[in-house]
Design a protein around this motif. Sequence first.
Motif, short mmCIF file in Angstrom:
data_model
loop_
_atom_site.label_atom_id
_atom_site.label_comp_id
_atom_site.label_asym_id
_atom_site.label_seq_id
_atom_site.Cartn_x
_atom_site.Cartn_y
_atom_site.Cartn_z
N THR A 127 37.02 40.72 37.57
CA THR A 127 37.89 39.89 38.39
C THR A 127 37.39 39.87 39.83
N TYR A 128 38.19 39.31 40.71
CA TYR A 128 37.88 39.27 42.14
C TYR A 128 38.61 40.40 42.86
N LEU A 129 37.97 40.94 43.88
CA LEU A 129 38.59 41.97 44.70
C LEU A 129 39.79 41.37 45.43
N ILE A 130 39.59 40.20 46.03
CA ILE A 130 40.65 39.45 46.70
C ILE A 130 40.74 38.09 45.99
N PRO A 131 41.58 37.99 44.95
CA PRO A 131 41.62 36.77 44.13
C PRO A 131 42.00 35.51 44.90
N GLU A 132 42.77 35.65 45.96
CA GLU A 132 43.17 34.45 46.69
C GLU A 132 42.04 33.88 47.57
N MET A 133 40.92 34.58 47.62
CA MET A 133 39.76 34.11 48.40
C MET A 133 38.53 34.05 47.50
N LYS A 134 38.60 33.32 46.42
CA LYS A 134 37.51 33.25 45.45
C LYS A 134 36.26 32.60 46.01
N GLN A 135 36.39 31.81 47.07
CA GLN A 135 35.23 31.14 47.66
C GLN A 135 34.37 32.10 48.49
N VAL A 136 34.91 33.29 48.81
CA VAL A 136 34.19 34.29 49.58
C VAL A 136 33.38 35.17 48.64
N ASP A 137 32.11 35.41 48.98
CA ASP A 137 31.25 36.22 48.12
C ASP A 137 31.29 37.71 48.48
N TYR A 138 31.41 38.02 49.78
CA TYR A 138 31.39 39.41 50.23
C TYR A 138 32.39 39.62 51.36
N PHE A 139 32.77 40.87 51.52
CA PHE A 139 33.59 41.28 52.66
C PHE A 139 32.89 42.43 53.36
N ILE A 140 32.93 42.40 54.68
CA ILE A 140 32.50 43.56 55.47
C ILE A 140 33.76 44.14 56.05
N LEU A 141 34.02 45.38 55.68
CA LEU A 141 35.21 46.09 56.14
C LEU A 141 34.75 47.12 57.17
N ILE A 142 35.33 47.08 58.35
CA ILE A 142 34.94 47.98 59.44
C ILE A 142 36.11 48.90 59.75
N LYS A 143 35.91 50.19 59.46
CA LYS A 143 36.95 51.19 59.70
C LYS A 143 36.70 51.88 61.04
N ASN A 144 37.79 52.30 61.64
CA ASN A 144 37.80 52.97 62.93
C ASN A 144 37.48 51.98 64.04
N PHE A 145 37.20 52.43 65.19
CA PHE A 145 37.17 51.57 66.37
C PHE A 145 35.95 50.67 66.44
N ILE A 146 36.19 49.42 66.75
CA ILE A 146 35.13 48.48 67.14
C ILE A 146 35.75 47.52 68.14
N ASP A 147 35.06 47.29 69.25
CA ASP A 147 35.63 46.40 70.27
C ASP A 147 35.29 44.94 69.94
N GLN A 148 35.96 44.05 70.61
CA GLN A 148 35.82 42.62 70.31
C GLN A 148 34.40 42.12 70.59
N GLU A 149 33.76 42.66 71.61
CA GLU A 149 32.39 42.24 71.94
C GLU A 149 31.43 42.60 70.81
N ASP A 150 31.55 43.81 70.26
CA ASP A 150 30.70 44.22 69.14
C ASP A 150 31.00 43.40 67.89
N LEU A 151 32.27 43.12 67.66
CA LEU A 151 32.66 42.32 66.51
C LEU A 151 32.07 40.91 66.61
N ASN A 152 32.13 40.31 67.78
CA ASN A 152 31.55 38.98 67.98
C ASN A 152 30.03 39.01 67.76
N TYR A 153 29.38 40.09 68.21
CA TYR A 153 27.93 40.24 68.01
C TYR A 153 27.60 40.27 66.51
N ILE A 154 28.39 41.00 65.75
CA ILE A 154 28.16 41.12 64.30
C ILE A 154 28.37 39.77 63.62
N ILE A 155 29.47 39.11 63.93
CA ILE A 155 29.77 37.82 63.31
C ILE A 155 28.71 36.78 63.69
#
Length: 138
Positions: free
Chosen positions: A82-110
């Motif tokens: 099945t799908y990990l998140i069935p309501e988002m079947k069009q998405v192939d992967y998820f990147i889950l980031i635990k603990n602190f990350i600031d908005q600037e680093d998040l924007n850099y990653i995206i």
Amino acid sequence: MNRLILKYELDLDFVLIAVTSSLKDYTLCYKINKQLNTNFHRIEELSLYLKNSISSFFSRYFYQIPNSDTEFYLLANKGSETYLIPEMKQVDYFILIKNFIDQEDLNYIIDGLNKLQEVVVAAEVDPEKLKSKENLIF
């Protein structure tokens, strides 16, 4: 007789990025590692137990920033059953980031993910709005 009702709230203290790409998981990790200077490596698959006693397995990759508590997990959305998140079947992967990350680093990653030619789109997703958000707690 008194009745007690137990209410609980999931602790969703992570950032979630949805990634759409036709690449295999190991190829995507290789390209992410080159683009973002990370070191994702494969770890034990995430197993999800379904209501009908069937298990589904999802590939999982891990990276931790050196000298930091910030952890990154790359999770396949399509598992063995099945799908990990069935309501988002069009998405192939998820990147889950635990603990602190600031908005600037998040924007850099995206931005770095979106610069990969094989990535159709990478965008932040609010886990609170997902019906099956409990599948992301591990």
